[in-house]
Design an enzyme around this catalytic site. Structure first.
Site, PDB file in Angstrom:
ATOM      1  N   CYS A   1      50.863  40.331  39.195  1.00 42.12           N
ATOM      2  CA  CYS A   1      52.009  38.929  38.422  1.00 42.12           C
ATOM      3  C   CYS A   1      50.775  38.019  37.013  1.00 42.12           C
ATOM      4  O   CYS A   1      49.372  38.348  37.061  1.00 42.12           O
ATOM      5  CB  CYS A   1      51.999  37.945  39.955  1.00 42.12           C
ATOM      6  SG  CYS A   1      52.714  36.720  38.782  1.00 42.12           S
TER       7      CYS A   1
ATOM      8  N   ASP B   1      49.813  35.215  37.423  1.00 38.85           N
ATOM      9  CA  ASP B   1      49.259  34.196  38.188  1.00 38.85           C
ATOM     10  C   ASP B   1      47.427  34.042  37.997  1.00 38.85           C
ATOM     11  O   ASP B   1      47.052  35.297  37.772  1.00 38.85           O
ATOM     12  CB  ASP B   1      49.453  33.793  39.087  1.00 38.85           C
ATOM     13  CG  ASP B   1      48.834  32.869  40.258  1.00 38.85           C
ATOM     14  OD1 ASP B   1      47.634  31.986  40.726  1.00 38.85           O
ATOM     15  OD2 ASP B   1      50.519  32.072  40.584  1.00 38.85           O
TER      16      ASP B   1
ATOM     17  N   ARG C   1      45.044  32.835  39.113  1.00 35.65           N
ATOM     18  CA  ARG C   1      44.794  33.449  40.568  1.00 35.65           C
ATOM     19  C   ARG C   1      44.595  34.346  41.020  1.00 35.65           C
ATOM     20  O   ARG C   1      43.752  35.468  42.358  1.00 35.65           O
ATOM     21  CB  ARG C   1      45.469  32.323  41.699  1.00 35.65           C
ATOM     22  CG  ARG C   1      45.377  31.380  41.536  1.00 35.65           C
ATOM     23  CD  ARG C   1      45.640  30.160  42.743  1.00 35.65           C
ATOM     24  NE  ARG C   1      47.460  30.759  42.384  1.00 35.65           N
ATOM     25  CZ  ARG C   1      48.415  30.446  43.464  1.00 35.65           C
ATOM     26  NH1 ARG C   1      47.996  29.852  44.590  1.00 35.65           N
ATOM     27  NH2 ARG C   1      49.309  30.610  43.173  1.00 35.65           N
TER      28      ARG C   1
ATOM     29  N   HIS D   1      51.644  39.182  45.073  1.00 39.24           N
ATOM     30  CA  HIS D   1      50.384  38.116  45.932  1.00 39.24           C
ATOM     31  C   HIS D   1      51.179  36.821  46.937  1.00 39.24           C
ATOM     32  O   HIS D   1      52.249  36.369  46.154  1.00 39.24           O
ATOM     33  CB  HIS D   1      49.564  37.663  44.525  1.00 39.24           C
ATOM     34  CG  HIS D   1      50.319  36.597  44.207  1.00 39.24           C
ATOM     35  ND1 HIS D   1      50.436  34.794  43.764  1.00 39.24           N
ATOM     36  CD2 HIS D   1      50.595  37.624  42.477  1.00 39.24           C
ATOM     37  CE1 HIS D   1      51.367  34.356  42.767  1.00 39.24           C
ATOM     38  NE2 HIS D   1      50.905  35.739  42.338  1.00 39.24           N
TER      39      HIS D   1
END
Length: 220
Positions: free
Chosen positions: A39, A41, A43, A98
């Site tokens: 992803c 993302d 994080r 995730h």
């Protein structure tokens, strides 16, 4: 931007000199063994998560770690998969979802995305996962999102097998597929066991595959 520029200057003064020979080698070639699809993302950092050096991972990142099925008008993900498998000859593909994934949360909770038409269209590539996840009972909204994350990894593993380069590599027994789910809070990873269709802790089952290469033994 100041933080980025300061980081770049630190890279040039500290990190780069320690890897000068590596970067000299990488200046004219690359031979990553793994295609890592995850992803966008912020994080999720593939190289940090897997502790890999530059040149060791070929990475695709997008909303929801999605791989559209192969079609008449292949896009950027399809082109990158094809290059990784047919040109670079990667031996492993990891599709990594995730925890707390915004894309999967939006799907699982049926959030209105009329104001995000491009995102809504993109996430339709996870429709088979949504249908399966919606048909199940979940003890909480959190559990429903977690289940959606896992079902999406399974769905994208199915999608990637529609790509000709991947099908050929699987047929020739030179490619393994892996499905991972990374938990941001704990740092743990669960991996899909293709034999049982269950996710198991990768730390306790390091040799887990979603689909392991099987070399043909046909006799001419």
């Amino acid at each position: 931007m100041k933080a980025l520029i300061d980081g770049l200057l630190k890279f040039q003064s500290e990190a780069f000199p320690k890897r000068a020979e590596l970067f000299k080698h990488l200046a004219s070639t690359q031979s990553p063994a793994t295609l890592f699809i995850t992803c966008s993302d912020s994080r999720v950092v593939p190289e940090l998560l897997t502790q890999q050096e530059p040149g060791e991972l070929f990475v695709i990142r997008n909303a929801g770690n999605i791989v559209p099925s192969y079609g008449p008008e292949p896009g950027g993900v399809s082109a990158t998969v094809e290059y990784a498998v047919a040109v670079l000859g990667v031996t492993d593909i990891v599709i990594c979802g995730h925890s707390d994934c915004g894309a999967m949360t939006a799907i699982a909770q049926c959030k209105c995305m009329n104001h995000l038409p491009a995102v809504a269209s993109w996430l339709r590539h996870a429709e088979s996962a949504r249908v399966i996840n919606s048909a199940r009972s979940h003890v909480s909204d959190t559990a429903k999102v977690g289940s959606m994350v896992r079902e999406n990894v399974i769905a994208q593993l199915a999608n990637i097998q529609t790509h000709p380069s991947v099908r050929l590599a699987l047929e020739q027994g030179r490619l393994n597929l892996h499905g991972w789910v990374y938990d941001i809070e704990t740092g743990t990873v669960d991996a899909l066991d293709g034999a049982t269709r269950r996710f198991v802790p990768l730390a306790r089952h390091p040799h887990t595959y979603a689909l392991q290469a099987q070399r043909n033994s046909d006799v001419a």
